[in-house]
Design an enzyme around this catalytic site. Structure first.
Site, PDB file in Angstrom:
ATOM      1  CD  GLU A  68      -3.228   1.100   0.287  1.00 28.91           C
ATOM      2  OE1 GLU A  68      -3.192   0.005  -0.465  1.00 28.91           O
ATOM      3  OE2 GLU A  68      -3.114   1.956  -0.364  1.00 28.91           O
ATOM      4  CB  ALA A 122      14.255  22.357   3.394  1.00 31.53           C
ATOM      5  N   GLY A 123      12.759  21.107   6.036  1.00 33.21           N
ATOM      6  CA  GLY A 123      11.676  21.174   7.417  1.00 33.21           C
ATOM      7  C   GLY A 123      12.623  20.392   8.782  1.00 33.21           C
ATOM      8  NE  ARG A 136       0.044  11.088  -0.970  1.00 29.08           N
ATOM      9  CZ  ARG A 136      -0.236  12.363  -2.055  1.00 29.08           C
ATOM     10  NH1 ARG A 136       0.712  13.409  -1.771  1.00 29.08           N
ATOM     11  NH2 ARG A 136      -1.403  12.750  -2.608  1.00 29.08           N
ATOM     12  CB  CYS A 177       5.316   4.748   6.446  1.00 29.09           C
ATOM     13  SG  CYS A 177       3.443   3.855   7.121  1.00 29.09           S
TER      14      CYS A 177
HETATM   15  C1  UDX Z   1       4.345   7.649   3.179  1.00 25.92           C
HETATM   16  C2  UDX Z   1       4.330   7.361   1.772  1.00 25.92           C
HETATM   17  O1  UDX Z   1       4.071   8.839   1.578  1.00 25.92           O
HETATM   18  C3  UDX Z   1       3.091   6.803   1.350  1.00 25.92           C
HETATM   19  O2  UDX Z   1       3.720   6.203   0.261  1.00 25.92           O
HETATM   20  C4  UDX Z   1       3.860   5.335   2.593  1.00 25.92           C
HETATM   21  O3  UDX Z   1       2.545   4.503   1.999  1.00 25.92           O
HETATM   22  C5  UDX Z   1       2.869   5.632   3.749  1.00 25.92           C
HETATM   23  O4  UDX Z   1       4.170   6.638   4.118  1.00 25.92           O
HETATM   24  P1  UDX Z   1       2.890   9.593   5.235  1.00 25.92           P
HETATM   25  O5  UDX Z   1       3.459   8.843   6.287  1.00 25.92           O
HETATM   26  O6  UDX Z   1       1.025   9.358   5.447  1.00 25.92           O
HETATM   27  O7  UDX Z   1       2.774   8.545   3.310  1.00 25.92           O
HETATM   28  O8  UDX Z   1       3.051  10.751   5.069  1.00 25.92           O
HETATM   29  P2  UDX Z   1       4.186  11.390   3.643  1.00 25.92           P
HETATM   30  O9  UDX Z   1       3.192  13.093   3.185  1.00 25.92           O
HETATM   31  O10 UDX Z   1       4.656  10.284   2.539  1.00 25.92           O
HETATM   32  O11 UDX Z   1       5.304  12.428   4.717  1.00 25.92           O
HETATM   33  C6  UDX Z   1       5.643  12.123   5.822  1.00 25.92           C
HETATM   34  C7  UDX Z   1       6.427  12.452   6.552  1.00 25.92           C
HETATM   35  O12 UDX Z   1       7.678  13.532   5.761  1.00 25.92           O
HETATM   36  C8  UDX Z   1       6.166  13.644   7.238  1.00 25.92           C
HETATM   37  O13 UDX Z   1       6.326  14.227   8.060  1.00 25.92           O
HETATM   38  C9  UDX Z   1       6.014  15.170   5.948  1.00 25.92           C
HETATM   39  O14 UDX Z   1       6.005  16.033   7.233  1.00 25.92           O
HETATM   40  C10 UDX Z   1       7.737  15.311   6.030  1.00 25.92           C
HETATM   41  N1  UDX Z   1       8.233  15.824   4.679  1.00 25.92           N
HETATM   42  C11 UDX Z   1       7.038  15.045   3.740  1.00 25.92           C
HETATM   43  C12 UDX Z   1       9.021  16.326   4.663  1.00 25.92           C
HETATM   44  O15 UDX Z   1       9.669  17.533   5.445  1.00 25.92           O
HETATM   45  N2  UDX Z   1       9.042  17.511   3.782  1.00 25.92           N
HETATM   46  C13 UDX Z   1       8.502  16.589   1.714  1.00 25.92           C
HETATM   47  O16 UDX Z   1       9.034  17.138   1.084  1.00 25.92           O
HETATM   48  C14 UDX Z   1       7.520  15.713   1.850  1.00 25.92           C
END
Ligand code: UDX
Length: 403
Positions: A137, A239-240, A140, A247
């Site tokens: 899966e 960035a952050g 997000r 996950c």
């Molecule tokens: C992720 C994957 O995207 C998804 O395909 C998988 O099935 C489950 O894990 P999710 O955990 O819902 O999904 O969040 P996602 O939107 O991927 O963000 C993950 C983390 O990265 C968050 O804490 C987000 O704030 C951070 N992030 C994301 C960044 O710091 N910078 C970015 O550019 C993108």
């Protein structure tokens, strides 16, 4: 088809609601509380569009506490969680679910959706009579319904072409390309994809560290310029304070430890984890800059969840930051669009900037992008790079050089 869904957590519930458009759903969870809530039409997770679709498809969904009803199913999706113990994946819930399904109905095609290390499906198939397919899966949180209906791809692992065809038909409505492969490839694709995205985030966070040392640079502009190259792509270059959630942190740790056992050192993924673990120190340094010693300072965090559009707090970087600030004897306040209480943090419902020494944007919610108070000459810090710094020049952001 009559589809059994085992594990009605995030993935299982969203999958149930979406597949109920064209199928009959037999939802099973060992948590009585969850089943009671669903039977009372009470959804325990927040996801845009989920409630509406749940109500619309309600008559094709039934929820149960025991496996007995799996007897009437044609195919079963296993969506139970996998955790990590000492960085090693724990697949005991998956094993239990697969065995219980086998005991109830040994004709069911079993589809593993839970994230499991390569070899899990094959090793389980020796223990049961049912055929096991892998179907990882990629949804997000925050856009789970949309992602389930419009996935970039469907990955199906297994050998039996008749069963693969049955599963392909279930996902046909999405019009997504389907990659049919071995169970092991399917299982590894999931880890490789999540790890790659985590690496992308840590990569840009490392460039952010560099930007902070070079006058006239801004990591957002660097990311924009890089993202214009289609080979790199613009997504996941924000960035952050690092990646959190249920996950990326868990999956990167699990694949590193699994590979280590196989004698392979995943250096890049290890570095991504390391960089991610250091983001809070970078954030603390940025907060300290305008206000000095953190002791006794009143600090308001905007956003507690691990990212926007969700109430999920698992491995949230905002919570990690709040705890670090508390360790430094700051007085921590937080405003969150959904979360209204959290131990040790003073939750507020409205923001008056005069009450705080510093306001910190710690999650990337749309509603935090614009606020008149950013124009005031206050200490406002953007740890998620969501503020337009030309519009709000007072805001100090991660990945920008300051004297
Ligand atoms: C992720 C994957 O995207 C998804 O395909 C998988 O099935 C489950 O894990 P999710 O955990 O819902 O999904 O969040 P996602 O939107 O991927 O963000 C993950 C983390 O990265 C968050 O804490 C987000 O704030 C951070 N992030 C994301 C960044 O710091 N910078 C970015 O550019 C993108």
């Amino acid at each position: 088809m009559r589809i059994v869904i085992v594990g009605l957590g995030f993935v299982g519930l969203v999958t149930s609601v979406v597949l109920a458009q064209y199928n009959e759903i037999i939802g099973i969870d060992i948590d009585k509380n969850k089943i009671n809530k669903l039977n009372n039409n009470d959804l325990y997770i927040y996801e845009p569009g989920l409630k509406e679709l749940f109500i619309k498809n309600r008559n094709r969904m039934n929820f149960y506490n025991d496996y007995e009803n799996a007897r009437n199913g044609d195919i079963a999706f296993v969506c139970v969680p996998t955790s990590t113990i000492n960085n090693k994946i724990d697949t005991s819930y998956v094993e239990e679910a697969v065995k219980s399904l086998n005991n109830t109905n040994n004709k069911l095609i079993i589809v593993i959706k839970s994230t499991v290390i390569p070899g899990t499906a094959s090793s389980l198939s020796y223990k049961i009579n049912n055929y096991i397919l892998s179907n990882p899966e990629f949804l997000r949180e925050g856009s789970a319904v949309y992602d389930t209906m419009h996935p970039d791809r469907i990955i199906i692992g297994g050998k039996n072409s008749e069963y693969i065809e049955t599963l392909s038909k279930i996902w046909e409505f999405t019009n997504a390309p389907i990659l049919k492969t071995t169970n092991e490839n399917a299982e590894l694709i999931k880890y490789a994809s999540n790890s790659f995205l985590a690496v992308k985030i840590s990569f840009i966070n490392e460039i952010a560290n560099l930007c902070e040392k070079i006058p006239n640079t801004d990591v957002n502009i660097i990311a924009k310029g890089m993202g214009m190259d289609h080979r790199i792509g613009k997504d996941f270059l924000r960035a952050g304070i690092g990646f959190g959630g249920s996950c990326f942190p868990k999956d990167t740790r699990a694949i590193v430890s699994f590979s280590h056992e196989k004698g392979v050192d995943l250096k890049i993924i290890k570095a991504a984890i390391d960089i991610n673990n250091n983001r809070i120190n970078t954030a603390l340094a940025l907060i300290e800059k305008p206000i000095g010693n953190l002791k006794g300072k009143k600090i308001l965090l905007l956003g507690l969840s691990f990212k926007n559009d969700t109430n999920d707090l698992r491995e949230s970087k905002s919570i990690e930051l709040a705890n670090e600030l508390i360790n430094h004897n700051s007085i921590v306040y937080a405003y969150d669009p959904i979360i209204k209480e959290y131990p040790g943090i003073n939750m507020v419902n409205s923001i008056n900037s005069n009450d705080y020494d510093c306001i910190v944007i710690s999650s990337e919610w749309e509603e935090f992008k614009n606020n008149a108070l950013y124009k005031e000459n206050k200490n406002i810090i953007d740890l998620r790079r969501i503020i337009d710094l030309d519009l709000y020049p007072n805001v100090k952001a991660i990945g920008v050089h300051y004297d």
